[in-house]
Design an enzyme around this catalytic site. Structure first.
Site, PDB file in Angstrom:
ATOM      1  N   LYS A  13       0.904  -0.908   0.262  1.00 31.43           N
ATOM      2  CA  LYS A  13      -0.167   0.058  -0.233  1.00 31.43           C
ATOM      3  C   LYS A  13       0.285   1.291  -0.434  1.00 31.43           C
ATOM      4  CE  LYS A  13      -2.245  -1.251   3.694  1.00 31.43           C
ATOM      5  NZ  LYS A  13      -1.657  -2.588   4.288  1.00 31.43           N
ATOM      6  N   ARG A  88      -9.108   0.802   9.019  1.00 31.81           N
ATOM      7  CA  ARG A  88      -8.867   0.120   9.188  1.00 31.81           C
ATOM      8  C   ARG A  88      -9.326  -1.079   9.806  1.00 31.81           C
ATOM      9  NH1 ARG A  88      -2.580   0.094   9.028  1.00 31.81           N
ATOM     10  NH2 ARG A  88      -1.999  -1.598   9.747  1.00 31.81           N
ATOM     11  N   ARG A 127      12.190  -6.010   4.047  1.00 31.50           N
ATOM     12  CA  ARG A 127      12.008  -4.370   4.097  1.00 31.50           C
ATOM     13  C   ARG A 127      12.569  -3.556   4.844  1.00 31.50           C
ATOM     14  NH1 ARG A 127       5.940  -1.437   5.068  1.00 31.50           N
ATOM     15  NH2 ARG A 127       6.567  -3.354   7.198  1.00 31.50           N
ATOM     16  N   ARG A 160      11.750  -2.481  10.688  1.00 29.26           N
ATOM     17  CA  ARG A 160      10.923  -1.878  11.444  1.00 29.26           C
ATOM     18  C   ARG A 160      10.390  -3.153  12.760  1.00 29.26           C
ATOM     19  NH1 ARG A 160       5.424  -0.164   7.657  1.00 29.26           N
ATOM     20  NH2 ARG A 160       4.851  -0.929   9.876  1.00 29.26           N
ATOM     21  N   ARG A 171       0.322  -8.947  13.147  1.00 32.48           N
ATOM     22  CA  ARG A 171      -0.584  -8.026  12.770  1.00 32.48           C
ATOM     23  C   ARG A 171      -1.442  -8.682  11.546  1.00 32.48           C
ATOM     24  NH1 ARG A 171       4.307  -5.697  10.489  1.00 32.48           N
ATOM     25  NH2 ARG A 171       3.128  -4.067   9.113  1.00 32.48           N
TER      26      ARG A 171
HETATM   27  P1  AP5 Z   1       5.038  -1.517   1.576  1.00 36.44           P
HETATM   28  O1  AP5 Z   1       4.569  -0.660   0.730  1.00 36.44           O
HETATM   29  O2  AP5 Z   1       5.282  -1.027   3.210  1.00 36.44           O
HETATM   30  O3  AP5 Z   1       3.430  -2.335   2.205  1.00 36.44           O
HETATM   31  P2  AP5 Z   1       2.480  -2.098   3.050  1.00 36.44           P
HETATM   32  O4  AP5 Z   1       1.236  -2.365   2.464  1.00 36.44           O
HETATM   33  O5  AP5 Z   1       2.088  -0.600   3.326  1.00 36.44           O
HETATM   34  O6  AP5 Z   1       2.754  -2.723   4.394  1.00 36.44           O
HETATM   35  P3  AP5 Z   1       2.789  -1.455   6.032  1.00 36.44           P
HETATM   36  O7  AP5 Z   1       3.212  -2.980   6.424  1.00 36.44           O
HETATM   37  O8  AP5 Z   1       3.482  -0.016   5.747  1.00 36.44           O
HETATM   38  O9  AP5 Z   1       1.747  -2.284   6.308  1.00 36.44           O
HETATM   39  P4  AP5 Z   1       0.469  -2.071   8.032  1.00 36.44           P
HETATM   40  O10 AP5 Z   1      -0.538  -1.826   7.164  1.00 36.44           O
HETATM   41  O11 AP5 Z   1       1.200  -2.907   8.809  1.00 36.44           O
HETATM   42  O12 AP5 Z   1       1.720  -0.909   8.220  1.00 36.44           O
HETATM   43  P5  AP5 Z   1       1.247   0.254   8.987  1.00 36.44           P
HETATM   44  O13 AP5 Z   1       2.001   2.028   9.256  1.00 36.44           O
HETATM   45  O14 AP5 Z   1       0.143   0.927   8.529  1.00 36.44           O
HETATM   46  O15 AP5 Z   1       5.383  -2.869   1.002  1.00 36.44           O
HETATM   47  C1  AP5 Z   1       6.237  -3.737   2.291  1.00 36.44           C
HETATM   48  C2  AP5 Z   1       7.834  -4.164   1.815  1.00 36.44           C
HETATM   49  O16 AP5 Z   1       7.636  -5.124  -0.094  1.00 36.44           O
HETATM   50  C3  AP5 Z   1       8.813  -2.608   1.181  1.00 36.44           C
HETATM   51  O17 AP5 Z   1      10.295  -2.949   1.604  1.00 36.44           O
HETATM   52  C4  AP5 Z   1       8.070  -2.544  -0.355  1.00 36.44           C
HETATM   53  O18 AP5 Z   1      10.074  -2.061  -1.112  1.00 36.44           O
HETATM   54  C5  AP5 Z   1       8.139  -4.053  -0.565  1.00 36.44           C
HETATM   55  N1  AP5 Z   1       7.077  -4.253  -1.940  1.00 36.44           N
HETATM   56  C6  AP5 Z   1       5.686  -3.627  -1.871  1.00 36.44           C
HETATM   57  N2  AP5 Z   1       5.374  -3.547  -3.012  1.00 36.44           N
HETATM   58  C7  AP5 Z   1       5.962  -4.763  -3.308  1.00 36.44           C
HETATM   59  C8  AP5 Z   1       6.164  -5.341  -4.785  1.00 36.44           C
HETATM   60  N3  AP5 Z   1       4.918  -5.256  -5.584  1.00 36.44           N
HETATM   61  N4  AP5 Z   1       6.929  -6.337  -5.288  1.00 36.44           N
HETATM   62  C9  AP5 Z   1       8.016  -6.266  -4.444  1.00 36.44           C
HETATM   63  N5  AP5 Z   1       8.030  -5.658  -3.438  1.00 36.44           N
HETATM   64  C10 AP5 Z   1       6.952  -5.008  -2.920  1.00 36.44           C
HETATM   65  O19 AP5 Z   1       0.819   0.103  10.459  1.00 36.44           O
HETATM   66  C11 AP5 Z   1       1.525  -0.247  12.358  1.00 36.44           C
HETATM   67  C12 AP5 Z   1       0.976  -0.407  12.817  1.00 36.44           C
HETATM   68  O20 AP5 Z   1       0.074   1.126  13.299  1.00 36.44           O
HETATM   69  C13 AP5 Z   1      -0.349  -1.364  12.816  1.00 36.44           C
HETATM   70  O21 AP5 Z   1      -0.046  -2.299  13.343  1.00 36.44           O
HETATM   71  C14 AP5 Z   1      -0.780  -0.329  14.086  1.00 36.44           C
HETATM   72  O22 AP5 Z   1      -1.007  -0.567  15.245  1.00 36.44           O
HETATM   73  C15 AP5 Z   1      -1.021   1.018  14.409  1.00 36.44           C
HETATM   74  N6  AP5 Z   1      -2.122   1.869  12.977  1.00 36.44           N
HETATM   75  C16 AP5 Z   1      -1.587   2.188  11.363  1.00 36.44           C
HETATM   76  N7  AP5 Z   1      -2.935   2.413  11.586  1.00 36.44           N
HETATM   77  C17 AP5 Z   1      -4.338   1.696  12.277  1.00 36.44           C
HETATM   78  C18 AP5 Z   1      -4.993   2.332  12.098  1.00 36.44           C
HETATM   79  N8  AP5 Z   1      -6.436   3.075  10.874  1.00 36.44           N
HETATM   80  N9  AP5 Z   1      -6.249   1.578  13.081  1.00 36.44           N
HETATM   81  C19 AP5 Z   1      -5.322   1.180  14.312  1.00 36.44           C
HETATM   82  N10 AP5 Z   1      -4.331   1.016  14.274  1.00 36.44           N
HETATM   83  C20 AP5 Z   1      -2.830   1.753  13.532  1.00 36.44           C
END
Ligand code: AP5
Length: 222
Positions: A13, A88, A127, A160, A171
């Site tokens: 994402k 979410r 990552r 991370r 997660r």
């Molecule tokens: P990346 O693009 O970073 O993936 P992502 O889907 O953004 O994954 P995240 O782990 O950041 O999402 P998340 O939703 O768990 O974490 P968030 O920070 O929102 O890609 C991942 C890796 O793959 C990278 O290294 C990239 O280079 C590689 N890649 C990407 N696309 C690729 C492709 N097509 N091919 C090959 N490689 C690729 O949330 C963290 C924490 O914050 C949560 O656990 C929670 O505690 C809190 N939080 C955040 N939002 C909320 C909410 N709305 N409600 C409650 N708690 C929340």
């Protein structure tokens, strides 16, 4: 253009949003980045937020809703935004909907990035992020120009803390329990597209371009 990117952790994402923000000229709002910035800046809520995030659990709805609603109502979001990681849960989606209905600025499209568990695990394991500017890399699929250093500011890259295997499991469980119900919520609500997030970065971006062009005819902007 008001866009929501939905999908499991590691589906890509943030990476897709980073590409789309440039060509759509609207801000990329990552709830995870916003929360991590609060922790870094030492806000009062920082320690509590950090505890939730490092354990892989979602932070409480009332808290994240307050933060994200305040963000989407900033002047730079007047022409739209790309939401990554929010909403979410169903209560978060309802709160966002209430706010956007009030200002007559509904969501234009929801893009669901689907990806399998093995792909997710290998992406999160590889990552690396910049602790200073949040730039995102992957040791194989998106390496920095100089190994271990951020391209933008030269800072040492880190894994991370929530990309540890046991936290990834939590997660993924949180995602199935609390976020997956949003697929039905948005799937029946109108403009909704599923992309194959297992593909490489260029292919995923190409799928997004195709969907957005078909729906909005904005070929030039993309
Ligand atoms: P990346 O693009 O970073 O993936 P992502 O889907 O953004 O994954 P995240 O782990 O950041 O999402 P998340 O939703 O768990 O974490 P968030 O920070 O929102 O890609 C991942 C890796 O793959 C990278 O290294 C990239 O280079 C590689 N890649 C990407 N696309 C690729 C492709 N097509 N091919 C090959 N490689 C690729 O949330 C963290 C924490 O914050 C949560 O656990 C929670 O505690 C809190 N939080 C955040 N939002 C909320 C909410 N709305 N409600 C409650 N708690 C929340």
């Amino acid at each position: 253009m008001r866009l929501i990117l939905l999908g499991p952790p590691g589906a890509g994402k943030g990476t897709l949003a980073g590409r789309l923000t440039d060509c759509l000229s609207v801000p990329h709002l990552s709830s995870g980045d916003i929360l991590r910035a609060q922790v870094r800046q030492g806000s009062d809520l920082g320690p509590a937020l950090q505890k939730y995030m490092e354990s892989g659990q979602l932070v409480p709805d009332d808290l994240i809703v307050k933060v994200m609603i305040s963000r989407v109502t900033q002047p730079d979001c007047a022409a739209g935004f790309i939401l990554d990681g929010f909403p979410r849960t169903l209560p978060q989606a309802q709160a966002l909907n209430d706010q956007l209905t009030e200002v007559q600025a509904p969501i234009d499209m929801v893009i669901y990035l689907d990806a399998g568990e093995q792909v997710i695990i290998s992406r999160l394991a590889g990552r690396r992020v910049c602790p200073l500017c949040d730039a995102n890399y992957h040791i194989e699929t998106m390496p920095p120009a100089t190994s271990g250093k951020c391209d933008r500011d030269g800072t040492d890259l880190q894994a991370r803390p929530d990309d540890a295997p046991q936290v990834i499991r939590t997660r993924l469980q949180e995602y199935s329990r609390l976020t997956e119900p949003l697929l039905e919520y948005y799937g029946t609500a109108g403009r909704f597209a599923r992309l194959d997030g297992n593909k490489d970065i260029e292919e995923v971006f190409g799928q997004a371009q195709e969907v957005l062009t078909k729906t909005f005819g904005c070929v030039d902007e993309l």
